[in-house]
Motif scaffolding. Structure first.
Motif, short mmCIF file in Angstrom:
data_model
loop_
_atom_site.label_atom_id
_atom_site.label_comp_id
_atom_site.label_asym_id
_atom_site.label_seq_id
_atom_site.Cartn_x
_atom_site.Cartn_y
_atom_site.Cartn_z
N ILE A 129 -72.72 -21.77 -131.99
CA ILE A 129 -71.43 -21.18 -131.58
C ILE A 129 -70.28 -22.11 -131.92
O ILE A 129 -69.20 -21.69 -132.34
CB ILE A 129 -71.42 -20.89 -130.06
CG1 ILE A 129 -72.51 -19.85 -129.71
CG2 ILE A 129 -70.05 -20.38 -129.61
CD1 ILE A 129 -72.59 -19.54 -128.22
N ASP A 130 -70.53 -23.41 -131.77
CA ASP A 130 -69.50 -24.41 -132.02
C ASP A 130 -69.00 -24.36 -133.46
O ASP A 130 -67.92 -24.84 -133.78
CB ASP A 130 -70.08 -25.80 -131.69
CG ASP A 130 -68.98 -26.85 -131.57
OD1 ASP A 130 -67.85 -26.47 -131.20
OD2 ASP A 130 -69.25 -28.03 -131.84
N LYS A 131 -69.80 -23.77 -134.36
CA LYS A 131 -69.42 -23.75 -135.78
C LYS A 131 -68.57 -22.54 -136.16
O LYS A 131 -68.19 -22.39 -137.33
CB LYS A 131 -70.68 -23.76 -136.65
CG LYS A 131 -71.47 -25.06 -136.55
CD LYS A 131 -72.70 -25.01 -137.46
CE LYS A 131 -73.56 -26.25 -137.30
NZ LYS A 131 -74.90 -26.05 -137.88
N LEU A 132 -68.28 -21.67 -135.17
CA LEU A 132 -67.59 -20.41 -135.48
C LEU A 132 -66.36 -20.60 -136.36
O LEU A 132 -66.22 -19.94 -137.39
CB LEU A 132 -67.20 -19.71 -134.16
CG LEU A 132 -66.49 -18.36 -134.33
CD1 LEU A 132 -67.44 -17.33 -134.95
CD2 LEU A 132 -65.95 -17.83 -133.02
N ASP A 133 -65.48 -21.53 -135.97
CA ASP A 133 -64.24 -21.73 -136.73
C ASP A 133 -64.53 -22.14 -138.17
O ASP A 133 -63.80 -21.76 -139.08
CB ASP A 133 -63.39 -22.83 -136.06
CG ASP A 133 -62.71 -22.28 -134.82
OD1 ASP A 133 -62.71 -21.03 -134.65
OD2 ASP A 133 -62.19 -23.08 -134.03
N LYS A 134 -65.57 -22.92 -138.35
CA LYS A 134 -65.85 -23.46 -139.69
C LYS A 134 -66.57 -22.46 -140.59
O LYS A 134 -66.25 -22.34 -141.76
CB LYS A 134 -66.72 -24.72 -139.57
CG LYS A 134 -65.90 -25.97 -139.23
CD LYS A 134 -66.70 -27.24 -139.52
CE LYS A 134 -66.25 -28.39 -138.62
NZ LYS A 134 -67.27 -28.86 -137.73
N ILE A 135 -67.56 -21.76 -140.04
CA ILE A 135 -68.43 -20.95 -140.93
C ILE A 135 -68.31 -19.44 -140.72
O ILE A 135 -68.87 -18.66 -141.49
CB ILE A 135 -69.92 -21.38 -140.80
CG1 ILE A 135 -70.46 -21.12 -139.38
CG2 ILE A 135 -70.08 -22.87 -141.13
CD1 ILE A 135 -71.94 -21.43 -139.23
N GLY A 136 -67.58 -19.01 -139.67
CA GLY A 136 -67.39 -17.58 -139.47
C GLY A 136 -68.53 -16.93 -138.69
O GLY A 136 -69.65 -17.45 -138.63
#
Lengths: 455, 455
Positions: free
Chosen positions: B208-215
């Motif tokens: 979830i923490d990667k949402l901004d980076k990977i969509g």
């Protein structure tokens, strides 16, 4: 799984009250050191054994706490080294580090390592624990704090003068009446030279120190028993019976030492220090005391010690001038002078004389009793305001029984308790209870803050 | 004899400037802790290995610095124990003590040992070094300070609220803009329960923490790759796309977790903390962040972390609620909540943002140049007066060349220099040089003191 925990012998936990007292002591010393331009440094708890070994004599080496190498510390140890069962030799193979034993050797190491960044004279202070594997006994611990200040790289006697002023200021701030004792290693050398007994100087000072207790005749007997001849003992008479003001004493000593160049240098140094101190003015008395002979092998010029006047206790501060602090680390010719406050003994003196300022050892000043959710909601903004005004404030986190909350206030010696019920909430006020007198008054939040801050 | 000294790898000396900065950091934290009623304790550097071992996992046990027993530590070791060459086993025979690894275990040990003297809740803080035999690398040391505050013996969420206020106050005083991130272990447990993947909660938060980076699409792919089925991923959608105010987020989570008692408890706790913080008012923003998942096995309720807004740096403060701190020492059922300020990282942040107040890192304020004996005699009473008024003052101890004395003033960043020659002595004045502007003025001693104190 459960185990009854303990701490290593000779070590201590410091409770909140003890910490508050110690902080008061250290903060006072720290601020006076800073007032005189000393700067704080800290060094690591662990030093290499190369740095530590051989600096404290054979006995000292044994008292070092050694730290076992990490990982497979045995991998480089040969079988025969193991089977030798030589504890000391094996230790040097499985340990490279030890805990610092004092602050002087780490300081010397620091000066040498950072010589290129240091502007001399370097006035440093250092307040850190040291560790010694001494047999623990009353008042002697395996972990204790030292509190040192040193100036290195200046031969000026103004440094000695300032250290005496520091001692005077610190104990004045503590409210402890002290006598500062001063002597000079060169005077002692001079005495030994003049009476031709260089190796007997410690025996001589010990014997002279007994004058008040055993009388002149017995002192002379003791000197004789140490092998001093009649001529030497005769020459010592003016020194044994030395009395009067510092100036009068110095005049007598100067006369006795007229043949010793070193002795006269010691007299001159002492005179300069005492004269200069007169112009700046000390609160406490400083007296020349020829029986003072601390750490002869280490010190080379002025030496000093401090004794509390109103409670029996050994020396509570000491120090002196030394040469060649850093020679052992390959940087010769650096002279220095330093003092060390005995924090544990000062702690005891202030306890005995009940001299801790109330403010210094008061933690929380104001406790809000917790009567429940609604009351808490009413109190929280007041709590925040009190803190903003600098009042150390708590609100009891649980709405426990009143008795428990009041016990908490008592256990923490909290001087004020705030109570808020229906009545207070209706009137927008708080009842403030003074825990010392027991009196209560109902106040607005602003009045409450003013009331507490006015103390 | 001469040796080139060094210090053990991973350890540091702290220079005067570094110490001044560190003291500023610690004094600030200390005073805020005190403002909230926390009391300081200290524990010994060495703890028994019984206390330390088994508390930090197998890896932690290896990272403990062990202290060799004093004296003939081999005397009780049998030959076969030696010849085994088992480093770990032999260590337990020749070492009984170790250096503390953190402040939490010593605190738990303290609470159990002193349980009879403690009034609960016990609010303690502790600022001391800890030691770990980690491989040294940039920003990771073998000796470093921890700076912890904990409340034990109270389940009230007011404690969490106050810790957030402490964080807010400390960073406000530092002038560092931060975002406080808060989450709750019970919410994470609830999520795991609801989607039927209790063991995957760390993978989920990381994804979830990667949402901004990977969509969103890639996050869902990643969740799938961790073995989550379609139903679970569907249920997670509102949580992955969580946005808006804290209240809006809580409403969404509450809906997702409506089947989980634990999860709803976490929502309720978080709501109480955030609502109460609204009534007291924070300077910095606090946001609910579901991707925050520190030390899952240790924490049981609220967890929080602090990030600086104006410079990239990991978490600079963190903490949370835990259960059963002291169970391992035979005292079960004691819950607590704590925070820990990362002193080394805060040091770097304040350096990067240049936020140290000038006054906090100024040592000596005034240096009297030493022109010789007569001038010194004239200066000393003025020096004494300046110190009495609180000005940190030095007089250069030797009458060295002017250039050397001015270099000294520059090296120590002393803002004012006092010069006294024939002229000044005749007129009873002192020339004061402002080292920043270069301007000079001739003043009486009283004017000089007023001038410096007015800054």
């Amino acid at each position: 799984m459960a185990q009854k925990p303990s701490i290593p012998k000779g070590t201590r936990d410091f409770s909140p009250v003890e910490m508050a007292k110690r902080n008061y002591i250290f903060d006072t010393i720290r601020s006076v050191y800073a007032l005189y331009g000393f700067q704080q440094i800290e060094t690591p708890a662990m030093e290499t054994l190369d740095t530590l070994l051989g600096k404290y004599g054979e006995e000292g080496d044994k008292l070092l706490f050694k730290v076992l190498n990490s990982g497979d510390y045995l991998s480089k140890v040969a079988d025969d080294e193991l089977n030798d069962r030589n504890s000391l030799r094996l230790a040097s193979r499985i340990c490279e580090k030890g805990l610092r034993y004092d602050l002087t050797v780490p300081f010397a190491r620091y000066v040498v390592m950072h010589r290129d960044q240091l502007q001399l004279p370097f006035k440093r202070y250092q307040i850190q624990p040291v560790w010694r594997a001494d047999r623990p006994q009353k008042g002697r611990y395996r972990e204790f704090f030292q509190c040192d200040a040193d100036v290195v790289g200046s031969d000026s006697l103004l440094n000695e003068v300032e250290l005496m002023q520091i001692v005077d200021t610190v104990f004045t701030r503590f409210g402890v009446r002290v006598r500062i004792l001063i002597n000079n290693r060169k005077i002692l050398t001079g005495i030994a030279e003049v009476i031709g007994a260089a190796d007997k100087i410690v025996d001589i000072t010990v014997a002279i120190d007994k004058l008040d207790k055993i009388g002149l005749e017995n002192v002379n007997e003791e000197l004789k028993s140490h092998g001093l001849n009649k001529d030497a003992i005769d020459k010592l008479q003016p020194i044994i019976s030395l009395s009067g003001t510092n100036d009068e004493k110095l005049a007598v000593i100067k006369d006795v030492l007229k043949e010793s160049e070193t002795g006269l240098k010691g007299v001159e140094e002492t005179k300069f220090i005492l004269d200069t101190l007169k112009t700046v003015g000390l609160t406490n008395e400083i007296s020349l005391d020829l029986t003072l002979a601390r750490g002869l092998n280490y010190y080379t010029g002025a030496i000093f010690e401090v004794k509390a006047l109103d409670t029996p206790m050994g020396s509570i501060t000491g120090g002196g001038r030394y040469d060649n602090l850093t020679g052992i680390f390959g940087m010769p010719g650096l002279s220095g002078v330093g003092i060390s406050f005995g924090a544990d003994r000062i702690f005891d003196v202030l306890n005995t004389l009940d001299l801790y300022p109330k403010d210094a050892i008061t933690g929380t000043q104001l406790l809000f009793i917790n009567f429940g959710e609604k009351e808490t909601e009413y109190c929280l903004p007041v709590v925040a305001k009190a803190r903003q005004s600098g009042i150390r404030t708590e609100i009891f986190p649980d709405s426990s029984k009143m008795k428990k909350q009041m016990s908490y206030a008592n256990a923490k010696s909290i001087p004020y308790v705030a109570l808020v019920g229906e009545n207070e909430m209706k009137e927008g006020k708080i009842t403030l209870k003074d825990m010392t007198t027991g009196t209560q008054q109902m106040l607005t939040p602003e009045e409450l803050i003013t009331e507490i801050n006015k103390l």
